[in-house]
Motif scaffolding. Structure first.
Motif, PDB file in Angstrom:
ATOM      1  N   TRP A   1       0.816  -1.211   0.000  1.00  0.00           N
ATOM      2  CA  TRP A   1       0.000   0.000   0.000  1.00  0.00           C
ATOM      3  C   TRP A   1       0.851   1.264   0.000  1.00  0.00           C
ATOM      4  O   TRP A   1       0.356   2.356  -0.264  1.00  0.00           O
ATOM      5  N   ASP A   2       2.134   1.127   0.319  1.00  0.00           N
ATOM      6  CA  ASP A   2       3.027   2.267   0.500  1.00  0.00           C
ATOM      7  C   ASP A   2       3.569   2.703  -0.861  1.00  0.00           C
ATOM      8  O   ASP A   2       4.342   1.979  -1.480  1.00  0.00           O
ATOM      9  N   VAL A   3       3.164   3.887  -1.311  1.00  0.00           N
ATOM     10  CA  VAL A   3       3.604   4.359  -2.632  1.00  0.00           C
ATOM     11  C   VAL A   3       4.844   5.258  -2.542  1.00  0.00           C
ATOM     12  O   VAL A   3       5.327   5.750  -3.551  1.00  0.00           O
ATOM     13  N   GLY A   4       5.347   5.473  -1.329  1.00  0.00           N
ATOM     14  CA  GLY A   4       6.618   6.178  -1.177  1.00  0.00           C
ATOM     15  C   GLY A   4       6.536   7.685  -1.130  1.00  0.00           C
ATOM     16  O   GLY A   4       7.560   8.356  -1.032  1.00  0.00           O
ATOM     17  N   SER A   5       5.339   8.232  -1.199  1.00  0.00           N
ATOM     18  CA  SER A   5       5.190   9.688  -1.149  1.00  0.00           C
ATOM     19  C   SER A   5       3.729  10.024  -0.892  1.00  0.00           C
ATOM     20  O   SER A   5       2.863   9.143  -0.928  1.00  0.00           O
ATOM     21  N   ILE A   6       3.464  11.285  -0.649  1.00  0.00           N
ATOM     22  CA  ILE A   6       2.085  11.739  -0.515  1.00  0.00           C
ATOM     23  C   ILE A   6       1.395  11.611  -1.873  1.00  0.00           C
ATOM     24  O   ILE A   6       2.017  11.809  -2.914  1.00  0.00           O
ATOM     25  N   THR A   7       0.112  11.264  -1.863  1.00  0.00           N
ATOM     26  CA  THR A   7      -0.611  11.104  -3.128  1.00  0.00           C
ATOM     27  C   THR A   7      -1.321  12.415  -3.499  1.00  0.00           C
ATOM     28  O   THR A   7      -1.619  13.233  -2.624  1.00  0.00           O
ATOM     29  N   PRO A   8      -1.580  12.622  -4.785  1.00  0.00           N
ATOM     30  CA  PRO A   8      -2.114  13.911  -5.243  1.00  0.00           C
ATOM     31  C   PRO A   8      -3.399  14.380  -4.560  1.00  0.00           C
ATOM     32  O   PRO A   8      -3.511  15.576  -4.255  1.00  0.00           O
ATOM     33  N   PRO A   9      -4.406  13.520  -4.306  1.00  0.00           N
ATOM     34  CA  PRO A   9      -5.622  14.051  -3.683  1.00  0.00           C
ATOM     35  C   PRO A   9      -5.367  14.687  -2.315  1.00  0.00           C
ATOM     36  O   PRO A   9      -5.944  15.730  -1.998  1.00  0.00           O
ATOM     37  N   LEU A  10      -4.494  14.069  -1.524  1.00  0.00           N
ATOM     38  CA  LEU A  10      -4.212  14.621  -0.198  1.00  0.00           C
ATOM     39  C   LEU A  10      -3.346  15.871  -0.300  1.00  0.00           C
ATOM     40  O   LEU A  10      -3.581  16.856   0.409  1.00  0.00           O
ATOM     41  N   LYS A  11      -2.354  15.839  -1.172  1.00  0.00           N
ATOM     42  CA  LYS A  11      -1.504  17.019  -1.350  1.00  0.00           C
ATOM     43  C   LYS A  11      -2.338  18.222  -1.775  1.00  0.00           C
ATOM     44  O   LYS A  11      -2.175  19.332  -1.239  1.00  0.00           O
TER      45      LYS A  11
ATOM     46  N   ALA B   1       3.826   7.560   6.900  1.00  0.00           N
ATOM     47  CA  ALA B   1       3.384   8.929   7.200  1.00  0.00           C
ATOM     48  C   ALA B   1       3.988  10.001   6.301  1.00  0.00           C
ATOM     49  O   ALA B   1       4.456  11.033   6.773  1.00  0.00           O
ATOM     50  N   TYR B   2       3.968   9.766   4.999  1.00  0.00           N
ATOM     51  CA  TYR B   2       4.439  10.798   4.067  1.00  0.00           C
ATOM     52  C   TYR B   2       3.555  12.030   4.134  1.00  0.00           C
ATOM     53  O   TYR B   2       4.016  13.144   3.867  1.00  0.00           O
TER      54      TYR B   2
END
Length: 199
Positions: free
Chosen positions: A21-31, A52-53
């Motif tokens: 599940w860990d994509v290594g960074s914050i995802t666009p919708p949350l950013k 916790a990115y």
């Protein structure tokens, strides 16, 4: 469910790098959501935070009251290792359902789908308890059914509405338009306002 998704289970997943599940960074919708927030003093909770990115992004952008919670110690250590200035007192190594305090914003990112589905109604109520009236539960839920046995556990929009309707006003609850490619069309972006709980 007959499996115990406890602290040792999740700690082992991290130690064995079984973190799909860990994509290594914050995802666009949350950013995108975070970028429009103006109050850097909001009390923000990220339960089941993993690496916790999202907290890292908020911290680096001047948000001072970001709290993260996880039953596994490993991801909390990972966050602190990447961000030595993150307040250690904001690292909550405990079960979500034992958390106390009042928050302005709770961020949902692959925690709900990691819970035993029998806990989903309790999750919705606990979020409402942790939020001040009109506080916000925001994030992403998987709107799909997974072929493999979970976690992650999938579900449907209609199912999710049944859990949250008693505790929240629905501001946004629709398919995310800016999911990462592997999750395109499979995520709901949610923004829910907490109602005042009946005592």
């Amino acid at each position: 469910m007959n499996r115990d998704f406890n602290a040792s289970y999740w700690q082992q997943r991290y130690q064995q790098n079984q973190t799909g599940w860990d994509v290594g960074s914050i995802t666009p919708p949350l950013k995108q959501y975070f970028d429009q927030l103006e109050n850097k003093a909001l009390r923000i909770l990220i339960p089941g935070c993993g690496n916790a990115y999202e907290a890292e992004y908020l911290h680096k952008n001047g948000f001072t009251e970001v709290y993260v919670a996880d039953v596994a110690a490993e991801p909390l250590h990972n966050l602190l290792h990447r961000n030595p200035t993150f307040p250690e007192s904001h690292l909550l190594h405990q079960d979500f359902f034992s958390l106390q305090g009042i928050y302005d914003l709770i961020v949902e990112q692959t925690f709900f789908c990691a819970l035993d589905p029998t806990l989903r109604a309790a999750y919705a109520r606990k979020c409402a308890e942790l939020l001040q009236p009109n506080g916000t539960l925001m994030g992403l839920l998987f709107n799909t059914v997974f072929e493999k046995e979970g976690p992650p556990f999938g579900g449907t929009r209609e199912e999710y509405v049944s859990y949250f309707a008693s505790y929240f006003e629905f501001i946004h609850f629709e398919t995310a338009y800016n999911s990462i490619p592997p999750r395109q069309g499979k995520e709901l972006f949610i923004e829910l306002k907490a109602l005042k709980l009946e005592s």
